[in-house]
Design an enzyme around this catalytic site. Structure first.
Site, mmCIF file in Angstrom:
data_model
loop_
_atom_site.group_PDB
_atom_site.id
_atom_site.type_symbol
_atom_site.label_atom_id
_atom_site.label_comp_id
_atom_site.label_asym_id
_atom_site.label_seq_id
_atom_site.Cartn_x
_atom_site.Cartn_y
_atom_site.Cartn_z
ATOM 1 N N GLY A 130 0.862 -1.194 0.000
ATOM 2 C CA GLY A 130 0.000 0.000 0.000
ATOM 3 C C GLY A 130 0.885 1.225 0.000
ATOM 4 N N SER A 131 1.279 1.673 1.200
ATOM 5 C CA SER A 131 2.203 2.817 1.285
ATOM 6 C C SER A 131 3.531 2.489 0.616
ATOM 7 C CB SER A 131 2.449 3.189 2.753
ATOM 8 O OG SER A 131 1.293 3.794 3.293
ATOM 9 N N GLU A 164 -4.258 7.582 -2.129
ATOM 10 C CA GLU A 164 -3.293 8.373 -2.925
ATOM 11 C C GLU A 164 -2.111 8.849 -2.077
ATOM 12 O OE1 GLU A 164 -5.153 10.912 -5.919
ATOM 13 O OE2 GLU A 164 -6.905 9.613 -5.745
ATOM 14 N N GLN A 188 -19.580 18.528 15.844
ATOM 15 C CA GLN A 188 -19.661 18.805 17.276
ATOM 16 C C GLN A 188 -20.566 20.008 17.542
ATOM 17 O OE1 GLN A 188 -18.230 16.680 19.211
ATOM 18 N NE2 GLN A 188 -18.531 17.638 21.212
ATOM 19 N N ARG A 242 -28.999 28.988 16.038
ATOM 20 C CA ARG A 242 -29.419 28.104 17.130
ATOM 21 C C ARG A 242 -29.466 28.864 18.469
ATOM 22 N NH1 ARG A 242 -31.988 23.594 19.002
ATOM 23 N NH2 ARG A 242 -30.736 22.456 20.530
#
Ligand code: COS
Length: 386
Positions: free
Chosen positions: A128-129, A360, A333, A262
Site C-alpha cells: 500500500g504505502s 493516494e 460537534q 441556534r
C-alpha cells in the site's frame, strides 16, 4: 490566477459548474447505488464537458488547476460527482500523459464522454504505502507478458472499462522493476469483486489469472512504470486536497449557518466565545488549505522543477486532508446530535472525509516525501557549495 484569488473567468466557471451540479448531477447521484459506478452520472458530466477539461487544450496534458477547481466546487455540493470525476483523471492520466498517441487516443474520448470508466491499479494487500513492494507478476510470454496476481482497494474496480495496471517485470528490483500496462476491463483472465468500504464510492479487488498484455500495452518503458505512477500521483495529490477543501468549506458553511441561528443559553450559539473561536480556527484552516492547493496546482501547470512539484503536492494533500477532518469533525460537534442522524449533510461528510487521509498516499507518506525532499535539497546545496 494570482496566488491569492481566482480570476473573474474562473469564478464564473465555478458558478456554472455548481449550477449544473445542483440541477442535474445531484438528482443522478441520488439515484446511484452506494459502492457502484454511477454511469448515468458520469455520462452527464461528460455531456456537460466537465470531463474533457481534464486533458488540457491538446488532450495530452493534465490541467491541475482546472482539476482542483472542479473537485473543490463539486465537493461542496455533490461528493459522488466529485469522486467520479476525479477517478476518471486518476485512471486515465497514465496513458494520456505517458502513453503513445495511439494509446492516449484509444480510450481518452470515451473517458471524456463519461462512457469509458477508467481505473488506476497500483495497491496490493502487501504493498500500500510501500508501492515499490508490489508483486503482481508480469511473466514473459512470447512477444508479450501474462499478468498473474491480485490488486486491492482499487477505485472503480471491478466495473471499470480500462485499467492502468502496475506489475513486476523484474524480480527483486523494487521501483526499478515495475512496468505500467493498459489493460482492457474485459480482458480474458481478469475478474474481481466489490469491496464494502467506508468511502462510499466504487472500490474493489482485481484478480489476474494469466491476463495477456502486449508490448503495445506498455506505458513508457519496461521497468520504468513506478515513475508513471508517482508522476500521476503528483498531479492528483493537490486535487485530493481540493476535494478536502470543498468538503471542509461545506462543513464550515453549515456550522456558521447553524451556530448563528441556534438559540441556547439566552442567545445564539455563536455568542459563546468557545464557538466563535472554533469557527475562526476552522475558517483559517480552510483558507490555508485552499492556498496550498492552488499553489501546488499552479506549480504543476507552470512546469516548475519536478522535485518542487512533488513536495508542494504532498504539502497540499497533507495539510488539506488533515484540516478537513478537523473542520468536519468540529462542524459535527457544533451541530450536536442532529448531525449524527443518517442522511444529514455532516453525517455524509464525516464518512467521506476520512478516506482522503489514506488514499493516494497516506499522511505519513506525504510527510516522508516532504522530509526527504528538504534533506535532498539541503544536501545538494552543500555539495554545490563545497
Ligand atoms: N516523480 C518521478 N519519479 C519519482 C517520484 C516522483 N514523484 N517519486 C519517486 N520517484 C522515483 C525516484 O526518483 C526513484 O528513481 P530511481 O530509482 O531512478 O532513483 C524511484 O522512483 C524510487 O523512489 P523512492 O526511492 O523514493 O521510492 P520509495 O520506495 O522509497 O518510496 C514512496 C516512495 C513512499 C513515496 C511511494 O512508494 C509512495 O508514494 N507511496 C504511496 C503510494 C500511494 O500513494 N498509493 C496510493 C495508490 S492510488 S489510491
Amino acid at each position: 490566477m494570482s496566488a491569492f484569488a481566482l480570476t473573474d473567468e474562473q469564478r464564473t466557471y465555478v458558478r456554472q459548474v455548481r449550477e449544473v451540479a445542483v440541477a442535474e448531477l445531484i438528482p443522478l447521484a441520488e439515484q446511484g447505488v452506494e459502492g457502484r459506478v454511477n454511469r448515468p452520472l458520469l455520462e452527464a458530466m461528460g455531456s456537460h464537458g466537465l470531463l474533457s477539461r481534464l486533458f488540457g487544450a491538446t488532450g495530452r496534458s493534465a490541467a491541475a488547476m482546472e482539476l482542483c477547481l472542479l473537485r473543490e466546487t463539486l465537493a461542496e455540493v455533490c461528493t459522488d460527482a466529485e469522486t467520479a470525476l476525479a477517478l476518471q483523471a486518476l485512471g486515465s492520466y497514465p496513458f494520456v500523459l505517458f502513453g503513445t498517441e495511439g494509446q492516449a487516443e484509444r480510450y481518452r474520448d470515451g473517458v471524456a464522454a463519461g462512457t469509458v470508466v477508467a481505473s488506476f491499479a497500483l495497491s496490493e494487500a502487501e504493498a500500500g504505502s510501500d508501492a515499490a513492494a508490489l508483486r503482481l507478476r508480469a511473466e514473459p510470454d512470447g512477444d508479450g507478458w501474462r499478468l498473474t496476481g491480485e490488486k486491492t482497494w482499487i477505485s472503480n474496480a471491478p466495473e471499470a472499462d480500462v485499467y492502468t495496471v502496475f506489475a513486476r517485470t523484474t524480480a527483486d528490483a523494487r521501483a526499478r522493476g515495475i512496468t505500467a500496462f493498459v489493460v482492457d476491463g474485459g480482458a480474458p483472465g481478469l475478474s474481481g469483486e466489490q469491496l464494502d468500504m467506508l468511502a462510499p464510492h466504487a472500490l474493489g479487488r482485481l484478480i489476474f489469472d494469466g491476463v495477456r498484455v502486449e508490448r503495445a500495452d506498455v506505458l513508457g518503458e519496461v521497468d520504468a512504470g513506478f515513475k508513471v505512477a508517482m508522476r500521476t500521483l503528483d498531479v492528483l495529490r493537490p486535487s485530493v486536497g481540493a476535494f478536502a477543501v470543498g468538503m471542509a468549506q461545506a462543513g464550515l458553511d453549515a456550522a456558521i449557518e447553524h451556530t448563528t441561528r441556534r438559540q441556547a443559553f439566552g442567545g445564539v450559539l455563536s455568542d459563546q466565545q468557545a464557538v466563535s473561536h472554533l469557527l475562526a480556527e476552522m475558517a483559517t484552516r480552510v483558507e490555508a488549505s485552499r492556498l496550498l492547493v492552488y499553489a501546488a496546482a499552479s506549480a504543476y501547470d507552470e512546469g516548475i522543477a519536478a522535485e518542487l512539484v512533488t513536495r508542494k503536492a504532498a504539502m497540499a494533500k497533507l495539510f488539506a486532508t488533515e484540516s478537513a477532518q478537523f473542520v468536519v469533525d468540529a462542524a459535527m460537534q457544533l451541530h450536536g446530535a442532529r448531525a449524527l442522524q443518517r442522511g444529514h449533510l455532516l453525517e455524509r461528510l464525516y464518512r467521506d472525509v476520512r478516506a482522503p487521509r489514506i488514499y493516494e498516499g497516506a499522511s505519513e507518506v506525504q510527510r516522508t516525501i516532504i522530509g526527504r525532499s528538504l534533506v535532498q535539497a539541503a544536501t545538494r546545496e552543500r555539495t554545490e557549495q563545497a
